[in-house]
Design an enzyme around this catalytic site. Sequence first.
Site, PDB file in Angstrom:
ATOM      1  N   GLU A 241      74.995 124.416  40.151  1.00 34.81           N
ATOM      2  CA  GLU A 241      75.581 123.687  41.230  1.00 34.81           C
ATOM      3  C   GLU A 241      75.078 124.291  42.471  1.00 34.81           C
ATOM      4  O   GLU A 241      74.853 123.633  43.653  1.00 34.81           O
ATOM      5  CB  GLU A 241      77.206 123.873  41.249  1.00 34.81           C
ATOM      6  CG  GLU A 241      77.848 123.304  42.160  1.00 34.81           C
ATOM      7  CD  GLU A 241      78.050 124.145  43.877  1.00 34.81           C
ATOM      8  OE1 GLU A 241      77.682 123.433  44.793  1.00 34.81           O
ATOM      9  OE2 GLU A 241      77.928 125.118  43.546  1.00 34.81           O
ATOM     10  N   GLY A 244      71.799 122.908  44.558  1.00 33.54           N
ATOM     11  CA  GLY A 244      72.139 121.692  45.323  1.00 33.54           C
ATOM     12  C   GLY A 244      72.696 122.034  46.561  1.00 33.54           C
ATOM     13  O   GLY A 244      72.166 121.646  47.721  1.00 33.54           O
ATOM     14  N   GLU A 245      73.602 122.824  46.449  1.00 33.12           N
ATOM     15  CA  GLU A 245      74.530 123.412  47.745  1.00 33.12           C
ATOM     16  C   GLU A 245      73.512 123.942  48.650  1.00 33.12           C
ATOM     17  O   GLU A 245      73.536 123.836  49.790  1.00 33.12           O
ATOM     18  CB  GLU A 245      75.644 124.314  47.314  1.00 33.12           C
ATOM     19  CG  GLU A 245      76.394 124.942  48.267  1.00 33.12           C
ATOM     20  CD  GLU A 245      77.702 125.559  47.837  1.00 33.12           C
ATOM     21  OE1 GLU A 245      77.980 125.384  46.774  1.00 33.12           O
ATOM     22  OE2 GLU A 245      78.291 126.499  48.621  1.00 33.12           O
ATOM     23  N   ARG A 246      72.623 125.243  48.052  1.00 32.60           N
ATOM     24  CA  ARG A 246      71.861 125.714  49.163  1.00 32.60           C
ATOM     25  C   ARG A 246      70.965 124.725  49.790  1.00 32.60           C
ATOM     26  O   ARG A 246      70.701 124.855  50.971  1.00 32.60           O
ATOM     27  CB  ARG A 246      71.154 126.547  48.418  1.00 32.60           C
ATOM     28  CG  ARG A 246      72.019 127.790  47.889  1.00 32.60           C
ATOM     29  CD  ARG A 246      71.571 128.896  46.704  1.00 32.60           C
ATOM     30  NE  ARG A 246      72.515 129.836  46.572  1.00 32.60           N
ATOM     31  CZ  ARG A 246      72.549 130.632  45.584  1.00 32.60           C
ATOM     32  NH1 ARG A 246      71.463 130.686  44.809  1.00 32.60           N
ATOM     33  NH2 ARG A 246      73.560 131.375  45.302  1.00 32.60           N
ATOM     34  N   GLY A 249      72.363 122.485  52.270  1.00 32.44           N
ATOM     35  CA  GLY A 249      72.951 123.166  53.524  1.00 32.44           C
ATOM     36  C   GLY A 249      71.595 123.468  54.460  1.00 32.44           C
ATOM     37  O   GLY A 249      71.862 123.356  55.635  1.00 32.44           O
TER      38      GLY A 249
END
Length: 382
Positions: A241, A244-246, A249
């Site tokens: 997860e 994708g977050e990095r 962002g």
Amino acid sequence: MALHPLFTPEHDEFRASVRAFVESELTPHAMDWERDGHFPDWVFKRMGDLGFLGVRYPVEYGGSGGDWGHTIVVAEEMARVGSGGVGMAVAVQSDMATPPIFRFGSEEQKQAYLAPAIRGEKIACLAITEPDAGSDVASIQTTARRDGDGFVINGRKIFITNGVRADFCTLVTRTDKAAGHEGFTLFVVERDLPGFTVAQELDKLGMRSSDTAELVLDDVRVPGSALLGEEGRGFIELMWELQGERLIGAAGSIAGAQLVMERTIDYAKERRAFGRPIGSFQVNRHAFAEMATELEAARQLTYDTALAWERGEYPVKQISMVKLYAGLAVGRVMNRCLQLWGGHGYATETGVERAWRDSRVLRIGGGTDEVMREVISKTMGL
Ligand SMILES: Cc1cc2nc3c(=O)[nH]c(=O)nc-3n(C[C@H](O)[C@H](O)[C@H](O)COP(=O)(O)OP(=O)(O)OC[C@H]3O[C@@H](n4cnc5c(N)ncnc54)[C@H](O)[C@@H]3O)c2cc1C
């Protein structure tokens, strides 16, 4: 310039429609939302209706069946809102809290949480960080213990975006402390369950229109169907997860810095000192040349990495590099731009100080610069 292979002309059309929506329906409210310290829930519903919350999810759950290119387009265009918290909250909804449900969840969980989140009818949050465990995720203390057919969860989570208003939470717990990294388990937990409360809403430097909560779980009973993915596999699922977050962002922040730089160029052409536009001083022209180069490098690295993922790679090292480099480059650009605006950059009305404050979180949230350096250096055998 030719389109990066991550994009097709269809992505350009999609970009135009997201931009038209953002500029006509969100941007006019940005200053109010910044001042109020939150944006209204209708933003999720409206974006769900327009299909902007599920661009990469399959049509069967209400998504658009798109790709990483579409996801990046949404993140970039959300930078135009003029209030970073809105884009961050939407990214949490679409690209952080729900991807584990899509990838690891049961069909029942997808229908109950993913589909309504894509429609913007349910708001999602992702709860990893704890008061005593941030960078060192493996030391989280929230526990879930088996109790009959279900589990009982106890713990505290902090800095949780959307946590105040979320309908459900993708939650990281430990189900077996003795098992080390194999003792973590994800859950999808309804926010209105007895024992699940908001201990406080945190005030913060930037991203002020998004809500940030400290959450307490005190003997929260969940059914067995709340278990997300595989018991004991939560750590690996969470690491997936975070990639994708990095990436997302970084994409949004680079776009935010690009906008500020473009506005600063216009300003530097008009603002005069010592009988000349400030943009004509060589030191400032060179500053713009350097800023444009750094942002271009950060953007191309982001696009290349997204394309690699789109083509089936799992580019952990590149994603860490994207986040690290974007954080540093965006920070430098924002700082320089604010300086070029002089007192007007420090004053609220131009929005430059707001963008500068908002951008700072990229170097902290979703893994700090130092954590990125750890990940990258490990891949180098160090
Ligand atoms: C606006 C905002 C929104 C957020 N949203 C969410 C969310 O929705 N969900 C969620 O779960 N979390 C969220 N977070 C939390 C965020 O992910 C954490 O703050 C981040 O991971 C850092 O953890 P920490 O704050 O506990 O810092 P710490 O881990 O305590 O780190 C403190 C400092 O020590 C450094 N450090 C730690 N380990 C090392 C090391 N090995 N070597 C060198 N330096 C090191 C860090 O880099 C940092 O500079 C959010 C944070 C913010 C600010």
